[in-house]
Design a protein around this motif. Structure first.
Motif: not given
Length: 587
Positions: A219-231
């Protein structure tokens, strides 16, 4: 620094389609960033139409109204770099904005600079003096250099026009059609036929898939600062570009400033424009190295002149650090005429690497190619016990080599070799069983290559077993040749197709592709399948050629060569004697 929007608008007006605009904007961006490109010209060759990763075009392209790029796919282009010609100077698709550009083309002499790319243009990993990525966190713990570079490419891509590197990211291939890109079917991957290549491909795909599941599907709220939820498709695109385009670093690019909390100067980076040069195994036109821009050369020359005239002290360590090379240059390895293609050698690697991660196999023979005969030394010992019997007196019963004995010899040699490796690394050889060899990347397979060199560990194992188990009247060299002939013949017979059949399949693929082009057939799926099959046929054909060459070599009663002895006979003899004594003591 941002791209000059006025110049970009002009380029867009001149170009007729997306590819032309991307290429033009990329070249203008390179020149504005300080690249020296006056001697070169880049061309796009229409290659094939491909399906692009979902969401990729939406992030990068604002218009989808080109007739030739609709239908859920996009034309892929093979870009190549050439020495500039007089005709190129008038080409609007590659207009040169450099005021210092020559008015006429000249030959590039051996040793001359071909082009220069500042480090400020490069995308790299943490700890490197590059334009972006030098301060970026890894996407996850224990990420490889390729994975760190892939994450940085995606970060810049996500920024779209806000990224300073948007023109470069936009010019990258939308798809690199390799077995590890995630779009090949299992059947297409199996067409490689050789187990070690198929295994490497499977491990790579599995690692990439696990990384996406573990680190990016959040989830966007738990993704690390260095990456996002890439497919998975986005990660596959980034990894394919990182693996196929990354340049090995030199120590001079490392950031040797404040290292607190930073990684050591090791990793990977991509150098725009240089990464669009084609690869060749033999006699590349150019090589790359860290270098100074013309501007910095003049600054350093002025500083040196001032220091000499005023008898000042030598520059401090901090000043020397500032005077390190500020970019990468391509240097001619031979005289080049206008119109010659600029080729480079991507890496000292075999065809497996180029096929699996770059999606190509060159027509020329790769001198570094080898074929796996056995995966490990103990595996070869098992084969030896099962296949080889005593060829001594016919009055005696045939005696197979005891399996436990042969495997014991193999494990002893493996342990001995690993101890030597630990000593070379400055570690205690007594820790040989504590070291994680599975993660070390050490290749302990027995292989056959174009140079007909024998595997010294395998030969040592065979010699020791023969001397202690077989009958004394055996011709040991002849037995060793029989072992290799038997194994190579077995491998060739186990493959689904022969070399002759591979040639026929390649000819069928070429015919299908030609008919597809001549009839304007837009069956993209059929075309891609034919391209992939043609590529893997060339790959496996070259592998089989190695095995056939070995059979011809061994049939002449030739012995595989001891390259160590050839290079240094005295040293090799002493080492062999010492190793034999140590092995005997261990057993």
């Amino acid at each position: 620094m941002s791209l000059d929007t006025t110049t970009t608008t002009t380029a867009t007006t001149l170009a007729g389609n997306k590819n032309d605009r991307r290429l033009q904007e990329f070249i203008l961006w390179c020149e504005q960033k300080g690249c020296e490109l006056s001697k070169v010209h880049i061309k796009s060759i229409d290659a094939y139409k491909v399906e692009t990763p979902k969401g990729h075009l939406a992030l990068l392209d604002d218009d989808d109204d080109d007739d030739d790029e609709t239908g859920g796919g996009e034309k892929e282009f093979d870009r190549r770099v050439y020495c500039r010609t007089a005709d190129d100077d008038d080409d609007n698709n590659n207009s040169n904005t450099n005021v210092d550009a020559p008015t006429k083309t000249t030959m590039i002499k051996k040793g001359e600079r071909i082009l220069f790319v500042p480090f400020a243009c490069c995308v790299g990993t943490q700890g490197l003096r590059v334009g972006t990525g030098g301060d970026s966190l890894p996407p996850f713990e224990q990420a490889t250099s390729s994975e760190r570079l892939a994450a940085e490419l995606l970060r810049q891509r996500d920024l779209k026009e806000k990224s300073e590197f948007y023109p470069y990211i936009n010019a990258l291939p939308k798809v690199i059609d390799s077995p590890t890109c995630g779009t090949w079917t299992t059947e297409e991957i199996k067409e490689m036929q050789f187990a070690d290549a198929i295994g490497t491909c499977a491990k790579t795909l599995a690692r990439d898939s696990v990384n996406v599941e573990m680190h990016f599907k959040k989830e966007e709220t738990t993704a690390t600062r260095s990456c996002r939820n890439w497919t998975k498709k986005e990660w596959a695109w980034a990894m394919a570009n990182a693996r196929s385009r990354a340049v090995e670093i030199d120590a001079d690019i490392g950031d040797v400033g404040n290292k607190e909390g930073r990684m050591p100067p090791s990793g990977a980076f991509v150098a725009p424009f240089i990464d669009m040069c084609n690869h060749t195994h033999v006699d590349p036109a150019a090589f790359w190295r860290p270098a100074y821009s013309e501007k910095k050369k003049k600054e350093i020359e002025g500083m040196n002149l001032k220091t000499t005239s005023q008898h000042e002290e030598a520059p401090s360590e901090q000043e020397q650090e500032k005077n390190k090379p500020d970019g990468v240059e391509l240097v001619a390895r031979r005289d080049l005429e206008p119109g010659d293609e600029i080729t480079v050698s991507y890496a000292v690697a075999d065809s497996d690497t180029f096929l699996l991660f770059g999606g190509f196999v060159t027509e020329s023979r790769n001198p570094r190619d080898t074929v796996e005969l056995w995966r490990t030394l103990p595996e070869s010992a098992t084969w030896l016990s099962e296949k080889l019997v005593d060829a001594g007196s016919s009055e005696q019963n045939a005696m197979a080599i005891p399996l436990e004995y042969s495997k014991g010899v193999a494990y002893a040699i493996v342990e001995q070799r690993r101890q030597h490796i630990l000593e070379a690394m400055g570690q205690n050889k007594a820790d040989v069983n504590k070291f994680d060899w599975d993660k070390s990347g050490l290749d302990e397979s027995i292989r056959a290559g174009w140079n007909f060199a024998r595997d010294e560990a395998h030969h040592a194992m065979f010699s020791f077993i023969v001397q202690n188990v077989m009958q004394p009247d055996n011709d040991n060299d002849q037995l060793y040749r029989q072992v290799l002939i038997g194994r190579i013949t077995e491998l060739l017979q186990s493959l689904p197709t022969s070399m002759e059949e591979d040639v026929q399949i390649m000819e069928q693929c070429v015919s299908l592709l030609d008919n597809n082009d001549n009839n304007n057939n837009n069956d993209n799926e059929t075309r891609l399948k034919a391209l992939r099959l043609k590529t893997v046929c060339r790959y496996r054909g070259q592998k089989k050629a190695i095995l056939h060459q070995w059979l011809n070599f061994l049939a002449k009663d030739e012995m595989p060569r001891d390259l160590t002895a050839i290079k240094n006979q005295v040293k090799a003899k002493e080492a062999t004697s010492s190793a034999a004594d140590e092995l005997a003591a261990m057993l």
